[in-house]
Design a protein around this motif. Structure first.
Motif, mmCIF file in Angstrom:
data_model
loop_
_atom_site.group_PDB
_atom_site.id
_atom_site.type_symbol
_atom_site.label_atom_id
_atom_site.label_comp_id
_atom_site.label_asym_id
_atom_site.label_seq_id
_atom_site.Cartn_x
_atom_site.Cartn_y
_atom_site.Cartn_z
ATOM 1 N N TYR A 47 0.837 -1.196 0.000
ATOM 2 C CA TYR A 47 0.000 0.000 0.000
ATOM 3 C C TYR A 47 0.879 1.256 0.000
ATOM 4 O O TYR A 47 0.672 2.168 -0.800
ATOM 5 C CB TYR A 47 -0.935 -0.011 1.216
ATOM 6 C CG TYR A 47 -1.622 1.309 1.439
ATOM 7 C CD1 TYR A 47 -2.683 1.699 0.634
ATOM 8 C CD2 TYR A 47 -1.196 2.184 2.440
ATOM 9 C CE1 TYR A 47 -3.316 2.922 0.824
ATOM 10 C CE2 TYR A 47 -1.823 3.396 2.636
ATOM 11 C CZ TYR A 47 -2.878 3.763 1.832
ATOM 12 O OH TYR A 47 -3.483 4.972 2.020
ATOM 13 N N ARG A 48 1.874 1.260 0.877
ATOM 14 C CA ARG A 48 2.763 2.425 0.948
ATOM 15 C C ARG A 48 3.654 2.528 -0.279
ATOM 16 O O ARG A 48 4.006 3.629 -0.701
ATOM 17 C CB ARG A 48 3.611 2.378 2.213
ATOM 18 C CG ARG A 48 2.786 2.623 3.458
ATOM 19 C CD ARG A 48 3.646 2.674 4.681
ATOM 20 N NE ARG A 48 2.820 2.718 5.890
ATOM 21 C CZ ARG A 48 3.295 2.850 7.104
ATOM 22 N NH1 ARG A 48 4.597 2.953 7.306
ATOM 23 N NH2 ARG A 48 2.489 2.872 8.138
ATOM 24 N N MET A 49 4.037 1.389 -0.847
ATOM 25 C CA MET A 49 4.847 1.417 -2.063
ATOM 26 C C MET A 49 4.097 2.163 -3.162
ATOM 27 O O MET A 49 4.663 3.008 -3.855
ATOM 28 C CB MET A 49 5.160 -0.001 -2.523
ATOM 29 C CG MET A 49 5.994 -0.060 -3.796
ATOM 30 S SD MET A 49 6.090 -1.708 -4.512
ATOM 31 C CE MET A 49 4.519 -1.793 -5.359
ATOM 32 N N ILE A 50 2.816 1.866 -3.296
ATOM 33 C CA ILE A 50 2.026 2.532 -4.327
ATOM 34 C C ILE A 50 1.749 3.984 -3.944
ATOM 35 O O ILE A 50 1.886 4.887 -4.765
ATOM 36 C CB ILE A 50 0.719 1.752 -4.578
ATOM 37 C CG1 ILE A 50 1.053 0.418 -5.245
ATOM 38 C CG2 ILE A 50 -0.260 2.563 -5.418
ATOM 39 C CD1 ILE A 50 -0.085 -0.557 -5.319
ATOM 40 N N LYS A 51 1.417 4.204 -2.692
ATOM 41 C CA LYS A 51 1.105 5.556 -2.235
ATOM 42 C C LYS A 51 2.303 6.500 -2.373
ATOM 43 O O LYS A 51 2.161 7.644 -2.788
ATOM 44 C CB LYS A 51 0.646 5.517 -0.780
ATOM 45 C CG LYS A 51 0.231 6.863 -0.237
ATOM 46 C CD LYS A 51 -0.293 6.744 1.175
ATOM 47 C CE LYS A 51 -0.699 8.095 1.723
ATOM 48 N NZ LYS A 51 -1.202 8.009 3.092
#
Length: 165
Positions: A47-51
């Motif tokens: 999730y954070r990788m994409i965000k």
């Protein structure tokens, strides 16, 4: 990762398939075998990788960037867990090890007995296959410090293992 950074979200699935097991194992060892927490950690990383995909630098090592995210998630969970442990302090009991013939269980138990920094570098270097330089970048220290921690962790693991087996 560069494709994901540039908006091709389908490539994120490839990265997920490539790193999900390694990240799951990272969180599994950090959470002392909590499978649910490990799965949540993996999902949080992606999730954070994409965000935060725009923060990825093209000339940087992707694995270091990804494990830095994982380390930050684990560190935040550790702080949150420490607060909860203060509340539960009166209700904790000590865990006794019941000797078995299973060497894997004995090694896992011995690994849980290591101090956090030693357990962390040992898991990252031996179980996740990260290089000392990558672990050093994640922990903001030198590769020499990591080599020393791994050496001490192996010695400590050996001592604990032979005491219980």
């Amino acid at each position: 990762m560069l494709c994901v950074k540039n908006g091709d979200m389908d490539k994120a699935a490839i990265l997920y398939e490539r790193y999900k097991k390694k990240l799951y194992n990272f969180f599994l060892y950090k959470s002392n075998g909590d499978k649910e927490q490990s799965e949540d950690g993996v999902h949080q990383v992606f999730y954070r990788m994409i965000k935060y995909r725009q923060s990825y630098k093209e000339d940087s090592n992707f694995r270091v960037w990804l494990y830095s995210i994982a380390w930050n998630i684990q560190h935040q969970d550790f702080q949150q867990q420490a607060r909860m442990n203060d509340v539960r302090a009166n209700y904790q009991t000590t865990e006794e090890y019941a000797p078995t013939d299973d060497r894997h269980e004995a090694v896992h138990y011995a690994l849980k007995q290591l101090p956090g920094p030693y357990r962390e570098v040992l898991v990252m270097s031996r179980f996740l296959g990260l290089k000392y330089e990558e672990i050093a970048a994640i922990n903001n220290c030198s590769a020499g410090v990591i080599k020393t921690r791994v050496f001490r962790a192996i010695n400590s693991l050996r001592e604990v293992y032979f005491k219980i087996s």
